[in-house]
Design a protein around this motif. Structure first.
Motif: not given
Length: 220
Positions: A13-16, A66-73, A209-214, A216-220
């Motif tokens: 996500e940082i690269e993006v 963004e942290l407390m609920k689903a953001f992108a995942q 927030c995306l980096a943390v979510e990915q 812990f909750f990333g699907e792949g």
């Protein structure tokens, strides 16, 4: 909370972020370090506390959302969590399909009653610090937003949280400031005008927030 699949998966996500905002390349190291601090805190069962003033107050609420609920995942409940809800009875079972996993975060700006009481009765500069000192535990992270990096109530909140063992992440502009030396990581975005600093802060904290979510909750 789901275990990480890859130690660096969230860093994509940082690269993006760098591709979309090349001017932020100069603070890439600080952004990556901030992401790592947040990931470490959540891996250890900690939480985030967030504060700022004015536009940065609104950003604090945004980050917590963004942290407390689903953001992108999707943040689907585990089978154990679903079972625990069902065990409560019909009211718990009715929430199994809707509730999500979250990353614990507290918006220190949102406690209007507490903050106004403390600033009226004690010290206006310490309303965030009072909360930080009570909430913070070792392993937590406080995120302070200040376009100048010198906001007294944000600095004092950081000092109070640090005294309790929390780590500190600061988001500010390009000038040197009081955050430097006190906060563990300071992200100096390449701008000086208040609105321009805030314009950079939004994609930065979205990426965090995306980096943390990915992670812990990333699907792949």
């Amino acid at each position: 909370m789901k275990m990480m699949r890859n130690e660096s998966c969230g860093m994509k996500e940082i690269e993006v972020l760098m591709e979309r905002y090349p001017a932020l390349e100069q603070c890439r190291g600080a952004i990556e370090a901030a992401a790592e601090l947040l990931i470490e805190a959540y891996r250890g069962g900690g939480k985030a506390m967030v504060c700022g003033n004015g536009g940065s107050c609104s950003d604090s609420a945004h980050i917590v959302g963004e942290l407390m609920k689903a953001f992108a995942q999707p943040r689907r409940l585990t089978e154990a969590q679903r079972a625990a809800l069902r065990n409560v009875g019909p009211e718990g079972a009715s929430m199994v399909q809707a509730l999500q996993q979250g990353l614990p975060a507290i918006d220190l700006t949102a406690q209007t009653g507490l903050n106004t009481a403390f600033l009226n009765d004690v010290d206006p500069a310490l309303c965030f610090a009072q909360q930080a000192f009570v909430y913070a535990q070792a392993g937590d992270v406080l995120i302070g937003l200040s376009t100048s990096g010198n906001s007294d109530n944000v600095i004092k909140a950081g000092a109070a949280a640090k005294a309790k063992g929390a780590r500190l992440i600061g988001l500010t502009g390009e000038r040197g400031c009081r955050m430097d030396g006190l906060f563990d990581v300071v992200i100096h975005v390449p701008a000086r005008e208040t609105y321009q600093v805030q314009e950079y802060h939004l994609p930065v904290y979205h990426a965090l927030c995306l980096a943390v979510e990915q992670t812990f909750f990333g699907e792949g």
